[in-house]
Design a protein around this motif. Structure first.
Motif, PDB file in Angstrom:
ATOM      1  N   ARG A  66      35.671  54.217  34.455  1.00  0.00           N
ATOM      2  CA  ARG A  66      34.341  54.776  34.221  1.00  0.00           C
ATOM      3  C   ARG A  66      34.485  56.294  34.226  1.00  0.00           C
ATOM      4  NH1 ARG A  66      31.488  52.455  38.103  1.00  0.00           N
ATOM      5  NH2 ARG A  66      30.445  50.836  36.856  1.00  0.00           N
ATOM      6  N   GLY A  67      34.158  56.896  33.106  1.00  0.00           N
ATOM      7  CA  GLY A  67      34.334  58.345  33.006  1.00  0.00           C
ATOM      8  C   GLY A  67      35.769  58.774  33.196  1.00  0.00           C
ATOM      9  N   GLY A  68      36.698  57.929  32.813  1.00  0.00           N
ATOM     10  CA  GLY A  68      38.118  58.245  32.947  1.00  0.00           C
ATOM     11  C   GLY A  68      38.718  57.895  34.289  1.00  0.00           C
ATOM     12  N   GLU A  69      37.885  57.527  35.264  1.00  0.00           N
ATOM     13  CA  GLU A  69      38.380  57.181  36.604  1.00  0.00           C
ATOM     14  C   GLU A  69      38.569  55.670  36.716  1.00  0.00           C
ATOM     15  OE1 GLU A  69      37.173  57.888  41.304  1.00  0.00           O
ATOM     16  OE2 GLU A  69      35.595  57.731  39.789  1.00  0.00           O
ATOM     17  N   VAL A  70      39.707  55.252  37.283  1.00  0.00           N
ATOM     18  CA  VAL A  70      39.963  53.826  37.495  1.00  0.00           C
ATOM     19  C   VAL A  70      39.024  53.305  38.571  1.00  0.00           C
ATOM     20  CG1 VAL A  70      41.649  52.115  38.250  1.00  0.00           C
ATOM     21  CG2 VAL A  70      42.374  53.993  36.768  1.00  0.00           C
ATOM     22  N   VAL A  71      38.240  52.269  38.223  1.00  0.00           N
ATOM     23  CA  VAL A  71      37.249  51.728  39.165  1.00  0.00           C
ATOM     24  C   VAL A  71      37.420  50.229  39.379  1.00  0.00           C
ATOM     25  CG1 VAL A  71      35.522  53.518  38.766  1.00  0.00           C
ATOM     26  CG2 VAL A  71      35.576  51.497  37.273  1.00  0.00           C
ATOM     27  N   GLY A  72      38.438  49.624  38.766  1.00  0.00           N
ATOM     28  CA  GLY A  72      38.641  48.201  38.968  1.00  0.00           C
ATOM     29  C   GLY A  72      39.917  47.714  38.313  1.00  0.00           C
ATOM     30  N   ARG A  73      40.321  46.512  38.694  1.00  0.00           N
ATOM     31  CA  ARG A  73      41.524  45.902  38.131  1.00  0.00           C
ATOM     32  C   ARG A  73      41.396  44.390  38.189  1.00  0.00           C
ATOM     33  NH1 ARG A  73      45.923  46.506  43.172  1.00  0.00           N
ATOM     34  NH2 ARG A  73      45.349  44.491  44.120  1.00  0.00           N
ATOM     35  N   ILE A  74      42.147  43.694  37.368  1.00  0.00           N
ATOM     36  CA  ILE A  74      42.208  42.232  37.396  1.00  0.00           C
ATOM     37  C   ILE A  74      43.436  41.785  36.610  1.00  0.00           C
ATOM     38  CG2 ILE A  74      40.939  41.679  35.263  1.00  0.00           C
ATOM     39  CD1 ILE A  74      39.339  39.611  36.939  1.00  0.00           C
ATOM     40  N   SER A  75      43.952  40.613  36.950  1.00  0.00           N
ATOM     41  CA  SER A  75      44.995  39.969  36.155  1.00  0.00           C
ATOM     42  C   SER A  75      44.424  38.701  35.559  1.00  0.00           C
ATOM     43  CB  SER A  75      46.214  39.629  37.017  1.00  0.00           C
ATOM     44  OG  SER A  75      45.889  38.606  37.951  1.00  0.00           O
ATOM     45  N   ALA A  76      44.926  38.327  34.391  1.00  0.00           N
ATOM     46  CA  ALA A  76      44.634  37.015  33.815  1.00  0.00           C
ATOM     47  C   ALA A  76      45.970  36.367  33.516  1.00  0.00           C
ATOM     48  CB  ALA A  76      43.808  37.162  32.535  1.00  0.00           C
ATOM     49  N   HIS A  77      46.109  35.088  33.878  1.00  0.00           N
ATOM     50  CA  HIS A  77      47.404  34.469  33.621  1.00  0.00           C
ATOM     51  C   HIS A  77      47.287  32.964  33.416  1.00  0.00           C
ATOM     52  CE1 HIS A  77      47.110  34.148  38.076  1.00  0.00           C
ATOM     53  NE2 HIS A  77      47.790  33.032  37.909  1.00  0.00           N
ATOM     54  N   ILE A  78      48.277  32.445  32.743  1.00  0.00           N
ATOM     55  CA  ILE A  78      48.405  31.012  32.511  1.00  0.00           C
ATOM     56  C   ILE A  78      49.760  30.589  33.054  1.00  0.00           C
ATOM     57  CG2 ILE A  78      48.539  29.175  30.789  1.00  0.00           C
ATOM     58  CD1 ILE A  78      46.933  31.109  28.938  1.00  0.00           C
ATOM     59  N   ASP A  79      49.742  29.716  34.048  1.00  0.00           N
ATOM     60  CA  ASP A  79      50.959  29.173  34.632  1.00  0.00           C
ATOM     61  C   ASP A  79      51.238  27.845  33.941  1.00  0.00           C
ATOM     62  OD1 ASP A  79      52.922  27.988  36.172  1.00  0.00           O
ATOM     63  OD2 ASP A  79      52.048  28.571  38.090  1.00  0.00           O
ATOM     64  N   HIS A  80      52.298  27.804  33.134  1.00  0.00           N
ATOM     65  CA  HIS A  80      52.564  26.613  32.332  1.00  0.00           C
ATOM     66  C   HIS A  80      52.991  25.420  33.187  1.00  0.00           C
ATOM     67  CE1 HIS A  80      51.942  28.658  28.529  1.00  0.00           C
ATOM     68  NE2 HIS A  80      52.608  29.685  29.036  1.00  0.00           N
ATOM     69  N   LEU A  81      53.484  25.665  34.389  1.00  0.00           N
ATOM     70  CA  LEU A  81      53.755  24.553  35.305  1.00  0.00           C
ATOM     71  C   LEU A  81      52.453  24.009  35.878  1.00  0.00           C
ATOM     72  CD1 LEU A  81      56.904  25.775  37.295  1.00  0.00           C
ATOM     73  CD2 LEU A  81      56.795  24.206  35.342  1.00  0.00           C
ATOM     74  N   ALA A  82      51.476  24.896  36.099  1.00  0.00           N
ATOM     75  CA  ALA A  82      50.185  24.467  36.640  1.00  0.00           C
ATOM     76  C   ALA A  82      49.407  23.624  35.633  1.00  0.00           C
ATOM     77  CB  ALA A  82      49.354  25.682  37.057  1.00  0.00           C
TER      78      ALA A  82
END
Length: 387
Positions: A66-82
């Protein structure tokens, strides 16, 4: 104004990865119960080629600004064994995950989840289980109870607001993972002690320590029992051979053989219980920083740990014995043997047991029988993905 809008972008390059990791230090700057991870460990976990999880998973990291400042993070993933597991066990085809979510406010949280969901839908997923930070064996679930004390090693800590933010975006609880707190200084109830004494008189039973001289052999024994014992559990994903070697190498410096037990029946290994000294006690003190002098303090602690807390992260009994009285007897015996050593040798005062699935009636009954109480509760949420 445009500069107040949340902008989500994929992580690209070292600078973004450093920002992804560093955000947590700002989010939890005023939280006395947060334990910072070792930054080098986080880099390794998130880097393909260094963490074998990536050999069977696809992952995308995102940053919110937001306005160039990091304000959040997240990962998205698919585990093929799961996604190869049966649907009735929680995972299954079409199920993706997100994790590592941190956000300064609800709007940012929702924007991050939307980005993760969008990526998962592009990969053909139609359902989400979250938060799961990579594997189910890493730090699954969102803390919803137990914010008033630090987590033990390999467990997470989150802001209390996150539960409401996630639920308001359409997620519902899928499973509860509980940890139990146990005062180990005073021993167990008479009935448990009697069961242990009966087991000690049974010549068929042998409880032995993990053998560091044959460490790889015993690791294979433990993993064999684990994969068999947990194979019908909700959320189960099997370990690969590469992951076994990786985990064994990472955990070996923390392994104290006298508090890690394998139970044998008629000479056959049928159960195990792993125990780790709570390295979070020293990691919290060095604020997750190995340099310039944190590594010395951590190394000295690892060589001669005197932890107030021991954590029992894993135990298992072969499926063929799980419905028998023998299973609980072996569990009580291993717990008592570990308790004696932990108190007498290491000066330990408490143990944390778990996580334990909410629907694991056998393990929850054992935890209740020895007088332990739930001290933390982690939820995994689910949501169908539309279109």
């Amino acid at each position: 104004m445009a500069d107040t809008e949340v902008v989500i972008s994929p992580v690209s390059g070292k600078k973004d990865l450093d920002a992804f990791i560093a955000l947590a230090w700002r989010i939890y700057a005023d939280d006395p119960n947060w334990v910072p991870p070792l930054k080098s460990e986080m880099v390794e976990l998130l880097t393909p080629g260094r963490n074998p999880f990536h050999e069977h998973a696809d992952m995308q990291l995102f940053l919110a600004r937001r306005g160039g400042e990091v304000v959040g993070r997240i990962s998205a993933h698919i585990d093929h064994l799961a996604i190869a597991q049966p649907v009735e066990q929680g995972m299954g085809p079409g199920t993706g995950n997100w994790g590592y979510m941190e956000a300064v406010d609800e709007a940012t949280c929702h924007a991050l989840i939307a980005a993760a969901e969008g990526w998962l839908k592009q990969q053909g997923m139609h359902r989400v289980l979250a938060p799961i930070s990579q594997s189910i064996w890493e730090e699954p679930g969102l803390l919803v109870q137990g914010f008033d004390h630090p987590p033990a090693i390999m467990m997470g800590h989150h802001r209390p607001e996150y539960k409401g933010w996630i639920e308001s975006y359409g997620y519902a609880k899928a499973m509860s993972l509980k940890t139990y707190d146990l005062d180990v200084t005073g021993g167990f109830p008479p009935l448990v002690n009697k069961i242990v004494e009966m087991g000690e008189r049974n010549p068929r039973i042998r409880i032995r320590e993990l053998d560091l001289a044959n460490f790889e052999r015993d690791v294979q024994i433990v993993i064999h029992i684990l994969n068999d014992a947990w194979s019908k559990n909700w959320g189960f994903v099997p370990f690969t051979d590469t992951e076994i070697r990786y985990a064994a190498k990472k955990l070996k410096p923390l392994i104290r053989p006298d508090v890690n037990m394998i139970a044998e029946l008629d000479g056959k290994a049928v159960a195990f219980m792993l125990t780790l000294p709570d390295a979070n006690e020293v990691i919290k003190a060095i604020k997750g920083k190995l340099f310039p002098f944190g590594w010395i303090r951590l190394l000295l602690w690892i060589r001669k740990p005197k932890p107030r807390t021991m954590r029992v992260p894993l135990m298992g009994v072969l499926k063929e014995y799980q419905s028998s009285r023998m299973a609980s007897q072996l569990a009580f015996m291993m717990i008592e043997y570990i308790r004696r050593v932990a108190v007498g040798t290491y000066g330990t005062e408490r143990s944390e047991i778990g996580w334990i699935l909410d629907d694991n009636q056998g393990m929850n009954a054992i935890a209740d029988a020895i007088g332990s109480k739930v001290n933390k509760d982690y939820w995994i949420f689910e949501k169908p993905l539309e279109g």
